[in-house]
Design a protein around this motif. Sequence first.
Motif, PDB file in Angstrom:
ATOM      1  N   UNK A 317     -23.023   5.059  -1.899  1.00  0.00           N
ATOM      2  CA  UNK A 317     -22.355   3.555  -1.171  1.00  0.00           C
ATOM      3  C   UNK A 317     -21.221   2.841  -1.417  1.00  0.00           C
ATOM      4  N   UNK A 318     -20.314   2.889  -0.201  1.00  0.00           N
ATOM      5  CA  UNK A 318     -19.189   2.318  -0.577  1.00  0.00           C
ATOM      6  C   UNK A 318     -18.894   1.798   0.364  1.00  0.00           C
ATOM      7  N   UNK A 319     -18.273   1.018  -0.264  1.00  0.00           N
ATOM      8  CA  UNK A 319     -18.101  -0.392   0.823  1.00  0.00           C
ATOM      9  C   UNK A 319     -16.023  -0.961   1.031  1.00  0.00           C
ATOM     10  N   UNK A 320     -15.532  -0.140   2.508  1.00  0.00           N
ATOM     11  CA  UNK A 320     -14.084  -0.658   2.203  1.00  0.00           C
ATOM     12  C   UNK A 320     -13.356  -1.716   3.536  1.00  0.00           C
ATOM     13  N   UNK A 321     -12.399  -1.817   3.078  1.00  0.00           N
ATOM     14  CA  UNK A 321     -11.721  -2.637   4.307  1.00  0.00           C
ATOM     15  C   UNK A 321     -10.387  -2.842   3.768  1.00  0.00           C
ATOM     16  N   UNK A 322      -9.544  -2.567   4.766  1.00  0.00           N
ATOM     17  CA  UNK A 322      -8.036  -2.326   4.869  1.00  0.00           C
ATOM     18  C   UNK A 322      -7.398  -3.231   6.340  1.00  0.00           C
ATOM     19  N   UNK A 323      -6.152  -2.680   6.466  1.00  0.00           N
ATOM     20  CA  UNK A 323      -4.904  -3.020   7.445  1.00  0.00           C
ATOM     21  C   UNK A 323      -4.087  -2.169   7.567  1.00  0.00           C
ATOM     22  N   UNK A 324      -3.555  -2.012   8.989  1.00  0.00           N
ATOM     23  CA  UNK A 324      -2.139  -1.234   9.352  1.00  0.00           C
ATOM     24  C   UNK A 324      -1.229  -1.642   8.361  1.00  0.00           C
ATOM     25  N   UNK A 325      -0.414  -0.591   8.253  1.00  0.00           N
ATOM     26  CA  UNK A 325       0.753  -0.927   7.744  1.00  0.00           C
ATOM     27  C   UNK A 325       1.802  -0.343   8.781  1.00  0.00           C
ATOM     28  N   UNK A 326       2.922  -1.963   9.023  1.00  0.00           N
ATOM     29  CA  UNK A 326       3.844  -1.280   9.489  1.00  0.00           C
ATOM     30  C   UNK A 326       5.367  -1.727   8.827  1.00  0.00           C
ATOM     31  N   UNK A 327       6.467  -0.469   9.213  1.00  0.00           N
ATOM     32  CA  UNK A 327       7.437  -0.765   8.538  1.00  0.00           C
ATOM     33  C   UNK A 327       8.703  -1.278   9.515  1.00  0.00           C
ATOM     34  N   UNK A 328       9.743  -1.921   8.887  1.00  0.00           N
ATOM     35  CA  UNK A 328      10.400  -2.851   8.976  1.00  0.00           C
ATOM     36  C   UNK A 328      11.304  -2.880  11.031  1.00  0.00           C
ATOM     37  N   UNK A 329      10.609  -1.292  11.600  1.00  0.00           N
ATOM     38  CA  UNK A 329      11.314  -1.215  12.995  1.00  0.00           C
ATOM     39  C   UNK A 329       9.880  -1.396  13.857  1.00  0.00           C
ATOM     40  N   UNK A 330       8.549  -1.309  13.243  1.00  0.00           N
ATOM     41  CA  UNK A 330       7.739  -1.808  14.022  1.00  0.00           C
ATOM     42  C   UNK A 330       7.044  -0.643  13.972  1.00  0.00           C
ATOM     43  N   UNK A 331       7.089   0.783  13.257  1.00  0.00           N
ATOM     44  CA  UNK A 331       6.124   1.300  13.816  1.00  0.00           C
ATOM     45  C   UNK A 331       5.217   1.678  12.448  1.00  0.00           C
ATOM     46  N   UNK A 332       4.294   2.541  12.584  1.00  0.00           N
ATOM     47  CA  UNK A 332       2.891   2.369  11.999  1.00  0.00           C
ATOM     48  C   UNK A 332       3.340   3.823  10.918  1.00  0.00           C
ATOM     49  N   UNK A 333       2.584   2.989   9.707  1.00  0.00           N
ATOM     50  CA  UNK A 333       3.106   3.795   8.658  1.00  0.00           C
ATOM     51  C   UNK A 333       2.185   3.683   7.381  1.00  0.00           C
ATOM     52  N   UNK A 334       0.720   3.812   8.526  1.00  0.00           N
ATOM     53  CA  UNK A 334      -0.343   4.510   7.444  1.00  0.00           C
ATOM     54  C   UNK A 334      -1.162   3.313   7.277  1.00  0.00           C
ATOM     55  N   UNK A 335      -2.047   3.156   6.742  1.00  0.00           N
ATOM     56  CA  UNK A 335      -3.356   1.894   6.047  1.00  0.00           C
ATOM     57  C   UNK A 335      -3.130   1.886   5.235  1.00  0.00           C
ATOM     58  N   UNK A 336      -3.817   0.193   4.204  1.00  0.00           N
ATOM     59  CA  UNK A 336      -3.461   0.141   2.980  1.00  0.00           C
ATOM     60  C   UNK A 336      -4.913  -0.755   2.663  1.00  0.00           C
ATOM     61  N   UNK A 337      -5.558  -0.425   1.614  1.00  0.00           N
ATOM     62  CA  UNK A 337      -6.908  -1.164   1.689  1.00  0.00           C
ATOM     63  C   UNK A 337      -7.499  -1.506   0.355  1.00  0.00           C
ATOM     64  N   UNK A 338      -8.696  -1.826   0.369  1.00  0.00           N
ATOM     65  CA  UNK A 338      -9.698  -1.870  -1.272  1.00  0.00           C
ATOM     66  C   UNK A 338     -10.853  -1.802  -1.160  1.00  0.00           C
ATOM     67  N   UNK A 339     -10.818  -1.071  -1.961  1.00  0.00           N
ATOM     68  CA  UNK A 339     -12.951  -0.149  -2.054  1.00  0.00           C
ATOM     69  C   UNK A 339     -13.383  -0.684  -2.986  1.00  0.00           C
TER      70      UNK A 339
END
Length: 785
Positions: A317-339
């Motif tokens: 069983x895993x527990x995950x948390x994350x937030x979306x990442x955006x570049x300087x232009x406001x474009x979505x570039x992925x997620x960064x999180x911890x598990x």
Amino acid sequence: MNQETAPASDPSAIRFSQLLGFRDGDDAAHWARIRSTQLDAGRQLALLLLCANLIGAATTVSLFATQVSAWWLGGWAMLVAAVSVTVAMRRLSTRHRDGGYATQADLRATAIEGVALAVAWSIPCLIFNTHPGSNSAYVLWMILSVLMTAGAVAMAPLALATIAFVGGLGLSVTVKLVTIGSYAAACATSIFTVMLIVVCLNRARSLVVIRASQIALAERDETVSLLLREFEETSADWLWETDAARRVVKASPRFAYACRLDPVTIEGMPFLQVLAGPTWDTGEFTPGLRALADKLKTRDSFRDLRLSLTVDGEERWWELAASPRFDENGSFCGFRGVGSDVTEQRASADKINRMARFDTLTGLPNRLMVNETLARAMAEADKWGGRCAFMMIDLDRFKAVNDTLGHPIGDRLLSRVAERLAQLMGDNETCGRLGGDEFAVVMRDATNSSAVEALAQRIIETLSRPYEVDANTLYIGASVGLAIGPRDGRTAEMLIRSADLALYRAKDAGRGVYHAYEPELHVQAEERRVLEMALRQALERGEMHLHYQPVVDAATGSLTGFEALLRWHSPQFGDVSPAKFIPLSEEARLIQPIGEWVLRTACAEAARWPSHVRVAVNVSADQLQNPGFVTVVTSALADSGLSVERLELEVTESVFMHEGLGATKVLERILDLGVRLSLDDFGTGYSSLGYLSRTRFSSIKIDRSFVQSASRGVKEAIAIIRAVVALAQSLGMATTAEGVETEAEHRMVQDLGCTKVQGFYFGRPLPVEEARAVAGRRWDSDVAA
């Protein structure tokens, strides 16, 4: 750190009483550390205060050398030096250091130092001869002003000591100036003193605020360092990152290790494929994995998302948390999180949850889970307009097993009971153990009342069959209380209460049966509750009183004694029958104080009667279970002055059935005192000649039911009375016939050989005044009530 954990960090939150050490803030530990800082700051300025006092004393001595007696001046100087050195030594030797802890008493004790210095420095201005406007008066005022300023500086962290010193000395100077008529100077001195105190308090407040902020920062730094160190050292937490296409990037070694994959292999793989493992090809994703896919698709932040996955063939069983990442232009570039791997925590939580909801001895659901099951059943019944049922089961004669064979055997017996009960349950029923020897059954669908009653009967029959436990054949039974919801209760608590009342009625009916709830049961229970509340206060309110019924010699009709009978007149219920409140007092454990009051009151009253008249007092089985009852009897006789042979205690056969030979031992100690003992209602209970052989009774009382039956010519009753009389005569005991109401009955019991008679024919139970009158007059056989 917020205001709750460090209330002193906000100056507006600091109260004057806290600053002086008279009370703590919301966090006592923080205030203890702040007080230690205050004491430490006072210690650091102790030498400055000492120098100021010594220099001031030397200047004052030189100023008044020609004006004041050398003895006075030298003595005062020595006093100032002694007080100053003592205060300095107390400050320097304090055990408190910055970062330590100090009590309120430690801070309050500094007030003594301020008072001592104020008293010492008040002597020159109050006693030394200073003329208004003179140079010496002006110089002295300057010395004291400088000294007060130095004290305010050196003792400012110790606000209470500063107020005592500056305020005390300023008050002395002001009083002196007013006395000599220098009102302007007195006013100036008062203003100067108040200003110094205000400055001192502000400085002390600043010190507290600074120290509180330091504590907050230190704890915050410590917490952050601890979290970082824990995250770096643990192998159960890892960082993960994806690109805009939800592929793994910058795979950390710990993440790869948790997946049991190589970091190179995992790089660039779809994040969901890494987590899905073998199920990626089949598409059989767990609900947690589907929830994660939705979060990644909608690009929403998430936390505490738990999902089940298979790693090396083992479920984790895993527990995950994350937030979306955006570049300087406001474009979505992925997620960064911890598990985190929370398999062990989940297993522990499941174990704790099971322990919280299942009985450890029998393995059945416990009271909590039974209540939850019943609540769900009632909700379903209310939703669909159906009915559910709740059964409360109590084992009969189980206590005897525990008392005779011990609790280990009793525990194994409970396990066998649980097994039998579980075998009777179907898909529609759930059974559980409420505690002790109480079990319960929840029926989710109880629309068929015949099926409900049939199950209750099967439970009684199944649980009443013999048990073989450790080569012991055990026989117990079961009583069942039955309630139907929502008819007998709109909530789970109400339904359980209704079943409990029904169980109480089933046990009253002789046990081994089931009884369904009836509305009058609640009315009776409420009446008993209100009556019990009134009974608990009856003695204190003086609502109890005694009546005394005469006991006469059967042959001569002369008075031999009285039986004390308890009566209760309640302002709320009126005259309450003893048949109602005596059993209630025994159940409510009130019979001990009530019985003691009866015994003491009866003995005190009997001491006023003629010496040949005895008093008989009824004693319950509960009173005899208390070894201290012998002391109560002794104390009642001693306080009243009644001779022991004039007291007779009446007990019933239930005394022996209730506690075996334990009651006999208490009775034997009472008999050794010389108190007489009578066996009441002989023949109506568990009659046994063993009682008479083990205990030295002085008389046997024949129940009124036998007397009345014998007066109607019932041969069996006449034979029983004759047998009891013969038995009593052979054992050297007297016999008392109760309930004699007519002359014919009196003559009959005379002919049958009874030695004493009691009943309405000779006298009803009398109030105390009438009983005294009866005790003092002459009796004969022709007198009737």
